[in-house]
Design an enzyme around this catalytic site. Sequence first.
Site, PDB file in Angstrom:
ATOM      1  N   PHE A 142      26.666   9.373-101.760  1.00  0.00           N
ATOM      2  CA  PHE A 142      27.585  10.484-101.573  1.00  0.00           C
ATOM      3  C   PHE A 142      28.908  10.220-102.284  1.00  0.00           C
ATOM      4  O   PHE A 142      29.404   9.092-102.293  1.00  0.00           O
ATOM      5  CB  PHE A 142      27.927  10.671-100.088  1.00  0.00           C
ATOM      6  CG  PHE A 142      26.763  10.897 -99.171  1.00  0.00           C
ATOM      7  CD1 PHE A 142      26.346  12.178 -98.842  1.00  0.00           C
ATOM      8  CD2 PHE A 142      26.100   9.809 -98.600  1.00  0.00           C
ATOM      9  CE1 PHE A 142      25.285  12.379 -97.967  1.00  0.00           C
ATOM     10  CE2 PHE A 142      25.033  10.006 -97.725  1.00  0.00           C
ATOM     11  CZ  PHE A 142      24.634  11.294 -97.409  1.00  0.00           C
ATOM     12  N   ASP A 143      29.493  11.262-102.839  1.00  0.00           N
ATOM     13  CA  ASP A 143      30.901  11.242-103.172  1.00  0.00           C
ATOM     14  C   ASP A 143      31.674  11.349-101.857  1.00  0.00           C
ATOM     15  O   ASP A 143      31.098  11.658-100.803  1.00  0.00           O
ATOM     16  CB  ASP A 143      31.219  12.425-104.092  1.00  0.00           C
ATOM     17  CG  ASP A 143      32.685  12.505-104.469  1.00  0.00           C
ATOM     18  OD1 ASP A 143      33.316  11.449-104.655  1.00  0.00           O
ATOM     19  OD2 ASP A 143      33.197  13.635-104.578  1.00  0.00           O
TER      20      ASP A 143
END
Length: 298
Positions: free
Chosen positions: A160-161
């Site tokens: 994930f960012d």
Amino acid sequence: MSVSFSDYLVIGISSRALFNLEEENKIFETEGLDAYRQYQIEHEQEILKPGSGFSLVKNLLSINQTLNHKYVEVIVMSRNSAETSLRIMNSLDHYQLDIGRMVMSSGQDVSKYLKVFDVDLFLSCNEEDVNHAIQNGIPAGLIYAQDIEYQNDGQIRIAFDADAVLFGYESEHIYKTKGLQAFCENEINNQDEELTKGPLARFLFRLASLQKVCKEKNLLRTAIVTARDRNAGIRVIKTLRKWGIVVDEVFFLQGANKKEVLKCFGANIFFDDQEIYAAPASEVVPSARVPYKKGENE
């Protein structure tokens, strides 16, 4: 007795995200619905190739088999009609995907059915459906249709960012409106203040619960890959601690290229809110863009 979907990690995925339907989609866009319908019926016995979301789905479903208990539920949510869906069903059987539930909307927006099934993550190639899902509080990603080979080494890896994905948009808004220095100062000054939950936070919480169940077999691994530097990253670490979430790997890249890190990590999927990161990443790992909620990017 009806099924409680709250007992499972529920993934809703469109047929085009699960299988490679790009040629068929071109027929639909250039020749229309009737030509598409005829093509699908004529090729009903031809097995579809895996799409960008195939590895994630196949590997998540393998958890049920490995642990001999159903923890993951996958639902195909398609804009196909019933008469054009037999090719999809045949492909599900061919790949031995344990998927028994389907939604076939005959061209209508499928996002309105997501809450019915308590979906924890929705993946689609249809931007309208993904936008509607996000606006209604359902974790969702617009997956890039890429020809990426299916991989399975016994472990699921999800990356994930940070901002506008796991966390809210507030800090990124400061960066975009006031610049990098103001962003860094804000994050350092507010490092003890918990970040708000972003559009995919709920999915992360559900993954964390699943990860505890399969911890002994090390079946699931998570990562945060963010452009933040280590100083701005302190707030991320403290927020995760307050949430009671343990992320296996964290990369504070200070703006460096995410693509090679994700390739090395071997992500089954990567989520980012920005095209400039998500699109290049999709060349090496399955990737999805998470659109902002309405009003946040205005």
